[in-house]
Design an enzyme around this catalytic site. Structure first.
Site, PDB file in Angstrom:
ATOM      1  CG  ASP A  13       3.475   1.455   6.109  1.00 49.58           C
ATOM      2  OD1 ASP A  13       2.959   1.206   5.198  1.00 49.58           O
ATOM      3  OD2 ASP A  13       2.938   1.417   7.276  1.00 49.58           O
ATOM      4  CE  LYS A  16       6.380  -2.019   0.670  1.00 46.29           C
ATOM      5  NZ  LYS A  16       6.183  -1.356   2.039  1.00 46.29           N
ATOM      6  N   GLY A  40      -0.571  -0.183   1.477  1.00 42.14           N
ATOM      7  CA  GLY A  40      -0.938   1.302   0.969  1.00 42.14           C
ATOM      8  C   GLY A  40       0.393   2.098   0.480  1.00 42.14           C
ATOM      9  CG  HIS A  41       2.558   0.347  -2.092  1.00 46.32           C
ATOM     10  ND1 HIS A  41       2.891  -0.618  -2.746  1.00 46.32           N
ATOM     11  CD2 HIS A  41       2.451  -0.087  -0.754  1.00 46.32           C
ATOM     12  CE1 HIS A  41       3.270  -1.833  -2.187  1.00 46.32           C
ATOM     13  NE2 HIS A  41       3.061  -1.556  -0.685  1.00 46.32           N
ATOM     14  CD  GLN A 223       1.799  -6.661   2.907  1.00 46.22           C
ATOM     15  OE1 GLN A 223       1.947  -7.600   2.065  1.00 46.22           O
ATOM     16  NE2 GLN A 223       0.794  -5.481   2.700  1.00 46.22           N
TER      17      GLN A 223
END
Ligand code: GDP
Ligand code: IMO
Ligand code: MG
Length: 424
Positions: A13, A16, A40-41, A223
């Site tokens: 988080d 990225k 979750g990007h 990650q």
């Protein structure tokens, strides 16, 4: 730009998604190399937010080809959901989204086992995203997994029967959970098999051809370094290698093809899920950080734990990933503070530790050694030039570079695509 790997350097988080989206404006191919829908990007364009879980963050640029490499694990449920959401918003993935046939598939029994094993672990649980990541990678390394190629193979039904029978026994006998309905799952996967067919392509060849034609390629990490199964805070990690070495293995290119590695690093630290976190802040200030930074998980909505910048981690990530440059994100969040703490080493039983320790009992017990620096107490979210930043803010950035020996390539000062300062 050539071939650039973008890796998270904390516990995920770091931003990225935003960074990959920005770099994708000049990229021809963007490929994910590990992880799955645990990611979750977030990408924000003119206030409009998109959260990507499996599809690479380059997809919002319609010229970019996006790939899921062999190192990724794919859940067809969430993959097609995500694709539909994009299509509904006018973003077409047709003929520019490819999945490696060697990528492993997350089956419903992987998700069920992830949930059941976490429930059974009680207060020793990892705090996973519940997306079936660990069980899918377990099967991969146990050589009992289901690859995209296996889903498309003539003997799929036979393999599937063997697998679900074994997993149902684990669910029922070990975890006292309900078994999955074999017929229903099979029907669903026979549909997925047809739907997945047009996306299967040798991603290694796609990327190799791009490299030979001097195109720009981004290898997008999910990650972060401290969630790496080898180099992270084991066992409180994910089940893949987010670190740069995997960018080659997880896409099927050779390591010498990677021209640069960029490390995404938040200007402070967060972590979601359990495990040691030396610079974690307790109490009201943690709550304030969470509000200022909007620190809630993009996948599970869980509150992220927040803490001060940890340069022991930065130095470690620079080494493990052979970083060429930093991308420092969320610097704007620190504008709320008059004074900022920065951790420069740890103390353990009276001894100073300079290097990030791999022993979990040491990491749990260390005391961070801080220097306190002056804040800038000024809104910086509209600034687009390094020279325009307040002097204390520039000092903060310069300190990161001096301490780690890695230069800064870019600084992010807000969620939006435009809120960025590029360094020349
Ligand atoms: P990722 O998993 O590394 O892509 O990061 P996430 O998307 O899970 O979390 C980053 C969060 O911070 C998202 O909500 C982004 O919109 C937001 N964000 C990214 N960069 C910045 C920044 O520079 N400032 C602020 N305030 N928010 C940012
Ligand atoms: P992005 O790509 C933050 C964490 C989980 C848990 C541990 C193991 O958005 O940075 P898993 O479901 O992978 O078995 O969970 O890893 N985790 C993440 N934390 N960002 C992520 O991805 C994460 N993916 C997994 O919270 O602690
Ligand atoms: Mg995320």
């Amino acid at each position: 730009m050539a071939v650039t790997a973008v890796v998270g350097c904390q516990w995920g988080d770091e931003g990225k998604g935003k960074v990959v989206d920005i770099l994708s404006a000049r990229a021809d191919v963007v490929a994910r190399y590990q992880g799955g829908p645990n990611a979750g990007h977030t990408v924000v364009v003119a206030g409009d937010q998109t959260i990507l879980h499996q599809i690479p963050s380059g997809i919002l640029h319609d010229r970019t080809v996006c790939c899921l490499g062999n190192g990724v694990v794919i859940d067809p449920h969430t993959f097609f959901q995500e694709m539909e959401e994009l299509t509904d918003r006018g973003i077409s993935v047709k003929n520019r989204l490819w999945i490696s046939p060697q990528a492993h598939v997350i089956m419903p029994y992987h998700r069920a086992i992830d949930e059941a094993s976490e429930a059974a672990a009680g207060n020793r649980k990892i705090g996973t995203t519940g997306r079936g990541i660990g069980p899918a990678y377990t099967d991969k390394y146990n050589r009992t997994g289901m690859r995209v190629a296996d889903l498309l193979a003539p003997d799929f039904e036979e393999r599937f029967h063997r697998a679900i029978e074994a997993k149902n026994r684990i669910l029922v006998e070990l975890y006292k959970a309900s078994p999955l309905d074999e017929r229903l799952v099979l029907e669903e996967f026979l549909r997925f098999r047809e739907q997945l067919k047009p996306f299967a392509k040798d991603v290694s060849v796609v990327i190799y051809d791009a490299i030979r034609n001097k195109k720009n390629v981004i290898l997008e990490g999910a990650q972060g370094t401290l969630l790496d199964i080898d180099h992270g805070t084991y066992p409180y990690v994910t089940s893949s290698n987010p670190t740069a070495g995997m960018a080659a293995t997880g896409t099927g290119i050779g390591p010498r093809h990677i021209d640069q590695v960029l490390g995404v690093f938040k200007a402070y630290t967060t972590r979601v899920g359990n495990g040691p976190f030396p610079t974690e802040i307790m109490g009201d200030l943690q709550t304030s950080f969470r509000e200022w930074g909007g620190e809630y998980g993009a996948t599970t909505g869980r509150s992220r734990r927040c803490g001060w910048l940890d340069l022991v981690i930065a130095k470690y990530a620079a080494r493990i990933n052979s970083l060429d440059g930093w991308i420092i994100t969320k610097l704007d969040v620190l504008s709320h503070l008059d004074e900022i703490k920065v951790c420069t080493s740890y103390k353990y039983k009276g001894q100073i530790i300079e290097h990030f320790p791999s022993e979990s009992w040491i990491l749990k017990a260390v005391e961070p050694v801080y220097v306190t620096v002056k804040g800038w107490s000024k809104d910086i979210s509209g600034i687009r030039e390094y020279g325009q930043l307040p002097v204390n803010c520039r000092n903060y950035l310069d300190y990161i570079t001096e301490f780690t020996g890695v230069k800064i390539n870019m600084v992010s000062v807000g969620p939006d695509r435009d809120a960025v300062i590029q360094f020349r």
